[in-house]
Design a protein around this motif. Structure first.
Motif, PDB file in Angstrom:
ATOM      1  N   UNK A   1      -7.308   0.114  -8.576  1.00 43.31           N
ATOM      2  CA  UNK A   1      -6.501  -0.210  -9.750  1.00 43.31           C
ATOM      3  C   UNK A   1      -5.266  -0.961  -9.277  1.00 43.31           C
ATOM      4  N   UNK A   2      -4.908  -2.028  -9.977  1.00 43.51           N
ATOM      5  CA  UNK A   2      -3.711  -2.785  -9.628  1.00 43.51           C
ATOM      6  C   UNK A   2      -2.903  -3.086 -10.878  1.00 43.51           C
TER       7      UNK A   2
ATOM      8  N   UNK B   1     -10.580  12.762  -4.909  1.00 44.60           N
ATOM      9  CA  UNK B   1     -10.333  13.551  -3.703  1.00 44.60           C
ATOM     10  C   UNK B   1      -9.197  12.975  -2.869  1.00 44.60           C
ATOM     11  N   UNK B   2      -8.941  11.684  -3.046  1.00 44.93           N
ATOM     12  CA  UNK B   2      -7.811  11.063  -2.355  1.00 44.93           C
ATOM     13  C   UNK B   2      -7.360   9.848  -3.156  1.00 44.93           C
ATOM     14  N   UNK B   3      -6.049   9.684  -3.263  1.00 42.20           N
ATOM     15  CA  UNK B   3      -5.462   8.516  -3.937  1.00 42.20           C
ATOM     16  C   UNK B   3      -4.481   7.874  -2.972  1.00 42.20           C
ATOM     17  N   UNK B   4      -4.702   6.604  -2.662  1.00 42.17           N
ATOM     18  CA  UNK B   4      -3.868   5.907  -1.685  1.00 42.17           C
ATOM     19  C   UNK B   4      -3.201   4.715  -2.370  1.00 42.17           C
ATOM     20  N   UNK B   5      -1.908   4.805  -2.699  1.00 40.57           N
ATOM     21  CA  UNK B   5      -1.202   3.656  -3.289  1.00 40.57           C
ATOM     22  C   UNK B   5      -0.658   2.736  -2.206  1.00 40.57           C
TER      23      UNK B   5
ATOM     24  N   UNK C   1      -3.888  -5.050 -14.064  1.00 43.85           N
ATOM     25  CA  UNK C   1      -4.279  -6.430 -13.789  1.00 43.85           C
ATOM     26  C   UNK C   1      -5.650  -6.487 -13.135  1.00 43.85           C
ATOM     27  N   UNK C   2      -6.094  -5.354 -12.653  1.00 42.03           N
ATOM     28  CA  UNK C   2      -7.385  -5.266 -11.977  1.00 42.03           C
ATOM     29  C   UNK C   2      -7.841  -3.823 -12.000  1.00 42.03           C
TER      30      UNK C   2
ATOM     31  N   UNK D   1       1.121  -8.149  -7.565  1.00 39.24           N
ATOM     32  CA  UNK D   1       0.505  -6.893  -7.987  1.00 39.24           C
ATOM     33  C   UNK D   1       0.488  -5.879  -6.850  1.00 39.24           C
ATOM     34  N   UNK D   2       0.547  -4.614  -7.235  1.00 38.64           N
ATOM     35  CA  UNK D   2       0.368  -3.506  -6.304  1.00 38.64           C
ATOM     36  C   UNK D   2      -0.887  -2.749  -6.700  1.00 38.64           C
TER      37      UNK D   2
END
Length: 454
Positions: A278-279, A302-306, A247-248, A219-220
């Motif tokens: 989120x995964x 405000x921030x999204x970090x993949x 998945x999460x 998973x990512x």
């Protein structure tokens, strides 16, 4: 007492029957707060089905209550001793009896540790999806007793969906086999589902046939910071409404985020009101993460970090895994377990914040956001009677809030001692009466885990 011990030793190895009060005291309770525990008469460690049957025959003959136990990682007091009982520890029944890759099943004893099963079936390219937070130490028998959930429930469901059949020793020592090994089966009443989640009050699980699934791709994950819980919960609903199946999907409120920052210096801004994780373990997790990230941004993140790979994903998820440990550093903790409809998640978390203010307490919330299962963590000074009383009142207020929002008093921890009163409120007098009749059919003398659930 001497008669009890002598009779137990007739069918158990001498070392499996323990009366040393210092040892038995160490097994008196699980990890739940606000739950009393009694003084057991004896602690036994059977390692065969016949030995468990002997214990139950002895208990029936002498009318002695029996409290079954696994690893005692539970959070409801279901494994707590009652005065004069036999503590029946199943941790030595820890064999994986069969792994069948063709039919995708495993047959195990109750003392098998969840992580050990996962490792064993992984060699065959399979997985056992239920993953409670204590998966590295909790046992399958305990998972079955409380119908445990975990972080992956949003996609893969809970323990009850993976138990195909059970071997159960009844109160009188008879052996009951329920369920099946087949993928389908509807013969008679579904006693397997009835026994899953019964917290040892109907019988002693001594074997389980479990469904397995093919191992998913790695998973990512992404982490999204939000200025409010309402915005984060709106993003949760939008992701699910858009048809994604993560998945999460986990959420931490500002109290939990700050506690983790203090413990592990993870560098999360103190201004973060909610952290959403989120995964995806799909065939194209990068695309799914990108789409979910866009939804988060649209709903005010405000921030999204993949994450770029699995290693980075684990780093992002570390904050969630550390949350309860971090809350423990703030004082004595009482972990709650209330599930609400996903659409009411924001109301639940904001309502808990209001309860914390009302009772002048620190209460952090972590949630399996994808399925609406919240874990408010009440922090208090156990040496202060007045603050302890306020903590207990706040716990009850949280229970009431969950029911008001159309939820349930427990999503995965069970009722045990902790929530007996609240179970009656949730299911009503007709429901209680019917469940008591079911209990009487399985355990007419009331010897199995007395005082729990009802």
């Amino acid at each position: 007492m001497s008669d009890l011990v002598d009779l137990l030793r007739e069918g158990l190895p001498e070392a499996a029957v323990v009366t040393d009060p210092e040892v038995t005291a160490a097994y008196r309770q699980d990890m739940a707060g606000f739950c009393a525990s009694g003084n057991p008469a004896v602690l036994v460690f059977p390692d065969t089905v016949d030995q468990v049957r002997h214990v139950m025959r002895t208990a029936t003959a002498l009318r002695v209550p029996v409290v079954p136990q696994g690893a005692r990682t539970g959070l409801s007091g279901a494994a707590n001793a009652v005065d004069g009982c036999i503590l029946l520890s199943l941790v030595r029944m820890n064999r994986i009896l069969e792994i069948d890759p063709v039919n995708r099943i495993a047959v195990v004893e109750p003392g098998v540790v969840n992580a050990a099963l996962s490792q064993a079936v992984g060699v065959h390219g399979l997985t056992y999806p239920p993953d409670p937070s204590s998966w590295e130490s909790c046992t399958i028998g305990g998972n079955i007793g409380t119908a445990s959930g975990g972080l992956c429930c949003v996609k893969y469901g809970t323990t009850s969906e993976y138990v195909l059949g059970l071997d159960v020793v009844l109160a009188d020592g008879e052996l009951l086999r329920t369920g099946r090994r087949t993928a389908k089966g509807v013969a008679g009443y579904d006693l397997t589902r009835l026994l899953v989640g019964s917290e040892g009050s109907l019988g002693i699980v001594v074997g389980a046939t479990l469904a397995l699934r093919p191992s998913p791709p790695p998973q990512l994950a992404l982490a999204a910071e939000f200025p409010s819980t309402a915005a984060a919960c709106a993003a949760v609903c939008a992701v699910m409404e858009a048809g994604f199946t993560p998945s999460l999907m986990e959420l931490m409120d500002t109290v939990s985020v700050r506690a983790v920052n203090s413990l592990a210096q993870m560098g999360l801004p103190d201004s973060t009101a909610a952290l959403l994780l989120i995964a995806f373990d799909t065939l194209d997790p990068v695309a799914d993460l990108a789409a979910a990230g866009e939804i988060c941004t649209a709903y005010g993140a405000t921030e999204v970090v993949p994450a770029a790979d699995s290693a980075e994903s684990e780093l992002l998820l570390q904050a969630r895994r550390l949350s309860l440990t971090a809350m423990d550093t703030l004082g004595t903790t009482m972990v709650d377990d209330v599930a609400v409809p996903r659409s009411e998640l924001a109301a639940m978390i904001d309502g808990v914040a209001a309860i914390a203010e009302q009772f002048d307490l620190t209460i952090g919330v972590v949630a399996h956001a994808g399925d609406g299962n919240t874990h408010p963590v009440v922090v208090f000074d156990a040496s202060d009677p007045e603050e302890t009383a306020r903590a207990r009142e706040s716990f009850d207020a949280i229970m009431a809030l969950g029911l008001e929002l159309g939820g349930t008093i427990t999503g995965e921890h069970g009722v045990g001692l902790l929530k007996r009163e609240w179970l009656a409120r949730e299911i009503g007098p007709v429901g209680v009466a019917l469940q008591r009749r079911i209990k009487a059919a399985f355990d007419p003398l009331g010897l199995l885990n007395p005082g729990k659930v009802f």
